[in-house]
Design a protein around this motif. Sequence first.
Motif, short mmCIF file in Angstrom:
data_model
loop_
_atom_site.label_atom_id
_atom_site.label_comp_id
_atom_site.label_asym_id
_atom_site.label_seq_id
_atom_site.Cartn_x
_atom_site.Cartn_y
_atom_site.Cartn_z
N GLN A 287 29.15 33.84 42.66
CA GLN A 287 28.84 32.61 43.39
C GLN A 287 30.09 31.78 43.66
N LYS A 288 31.24 32.32 43.25
CA LYS A 288 32.54 31.64 43.45
C LYS A 288 32.62 30.30 42.72
N LEU A 289 31.88 30.22 41.60
CA LEU A 289 31.93 29.01 40.78
C LEU A 289 33.10 29.08 39.79
N THR A 290 33.53 30.33 39.52
CA THR A 290 34.62 30.56 38.57
C THR A 290 35.54 31.64 39.14
N PHE A 291 36.65 31.91 38.44
CA PHE A 291 37.57 32.96 38.89
C PHE A 291 38.19 33.62 37.67
N LEU A 292 38.67 34.87 37.87
CA LEU A 292 39.39 35.59 36.82
C LEU A 292 40.88 35.62 37.08
N ARG A 293 41.24 35.49 38.33
CA ARG A 293 42.67 35.45 38.66
C ARG A 293 42.84 34.76 39.99
N ARG A 294 43.96 34.11 40.14
CA ARG A 294 44.27 33.46 41.41
C ARG A 294 45.10 34.41 42.26
N ASP A 295 44.78 34.46 43.53
CA ASP A 295 45.54 35.34 44.43
C ASP A 295 46.59 34.57 45.19
N ARG B 257 37.96 39.33 29.76
CA ARG B 257 38.18 39.34 31.21
C ARG B 257 37.81 40.69 31.81
N ALA B 258 38.18 41.77 31.13
CA ALA B 258 37.86 43.11 31.63
C ALA B 258 36.35 43.34 31.68
N MET B 259 35.64 42.90 30.67
CA MET B 259 34.19 43.08 30.64
C MET B 259 33.52 42.33 31.79
N ILE B 260 33.97 41.13 32.07
CA ILE B 260 33.41 40.36 33.19
C ILE B 260 33.73 41.05 34.51
N PHE B 261 34.96 41.51 34.66
CA PHE B 261 35.38 42.19 35.89
C PHE B 261 34.57 43.48 36.09
N ILE B 262 34.41 44.25 35.02
CA ILE B 262 33.65 45.50 35.10
C ILE B 262 32.20 45.19 35.48
N ALA B 263 31.63 44.15 34.89
CA ALA B 263 30.26 43.76 35.22
C ALA B 263 30.13 43.45 36.70
N GLY C 216 37.97 52.26 37.71
CA GLY C 216 39.12 52.86 37.03
C GLY C 216 40.03 51.82 36.40
N ILE C 217 40.85 52.30 35.47
CA ILE C 217 41.79 51.44 34.74
C ILE C 217 42.72 50.69 35.67
N ARG C 218 43.25 51.38 36.68
CA ARG C 218 44.22 50.75 37.59
C ARG C 218 43.59 49.54 38.28
N GLU C 219 42.35 49.69 38.76
CA GLU C 219 41.67 48.59 39.45
C GLU C 219 41.35 47.44 38.48
N ILE C 220 40.95 47.79 37.27
CA ILE C 220 40.65 46.77 36.27
C ILE C 220 41.93 45.98 35.94
N ALA C 221 43.01 46.71 35.66
CA ALA C 221 44.28 46.06 35.31
C ALA C 221 44.74 45.11 36.42
N LYS C 222 44.65 45.57 37.65
CA LYS C 222 45.05 44.74 38.78
C LYS C 222 44.12 43.54 38.91
N GLY C 223 42.82 43.76 38.75
CA GLY C 223 41.82 42.71 38.93
C GLY C 223 41.89 41.58 37.92
N ILE C 224 42.41 41.90 36.72
CA ILE C 224 42.49 40.85 35.69
C ILE C 224 43.94 40.53 35.33
N ASP C 225 44.88 41.10 36.09
CA ASP C 225 46.30 40.86 35.88
C ASP C 225 46.73 41.25 34.46
#
Length: 144
Positions: free
Chosen positions: A136-144, A11-17, A27-36
């Motif tokens: 393309q919003k075909l997939t997601f890493l976390r639900r908000d 998940r982190a690798m996809i988010f970082i990409a 940064g770590i804080r943004e990654i952690a938040k972005g992938i929960d």
Amino acid sequence: MFSKTCEYAIRAMIFIAQKSKDGSKIGIREIAKGIDSPEYFIAKILQELGRKGVVQSMKGPTGGFYLDNSARKTSLATIVKAVDGDNIFSGCGLGLKQCSDKHPCPLHHEFTKIRKDITNMLNKTKVGDLQEELDQKLTFLRRD
């Protein structure tokens, strides 16, 4: 199927990409938040992936994690091997050490087919492809 560590790594690798495609460092804080993910946990995972050359990082005030164009072509298999080893690619479905074609466990023959499909999927799937599906919003890493 994967360890929790491996799930977070993928998940982190996809988010970082996704977040570094314009050359930014994340940064770590943004990654952690972005992938929960817990910050400390993802920091340790990314440090190890960095040591193994799977993700790039830069220290300093404008530093963070990022993926260059070649790293976007990293397969999920590479990430799985870096984090969990290669047991998913060769291990017994029941975790037996002596399982083989000559001495199969009850799941051996079925699991061999499944393992082959999983191996093909992980080798074929690239981080950059998954990032494009997110864009393309075909997939997601976390639900908000």
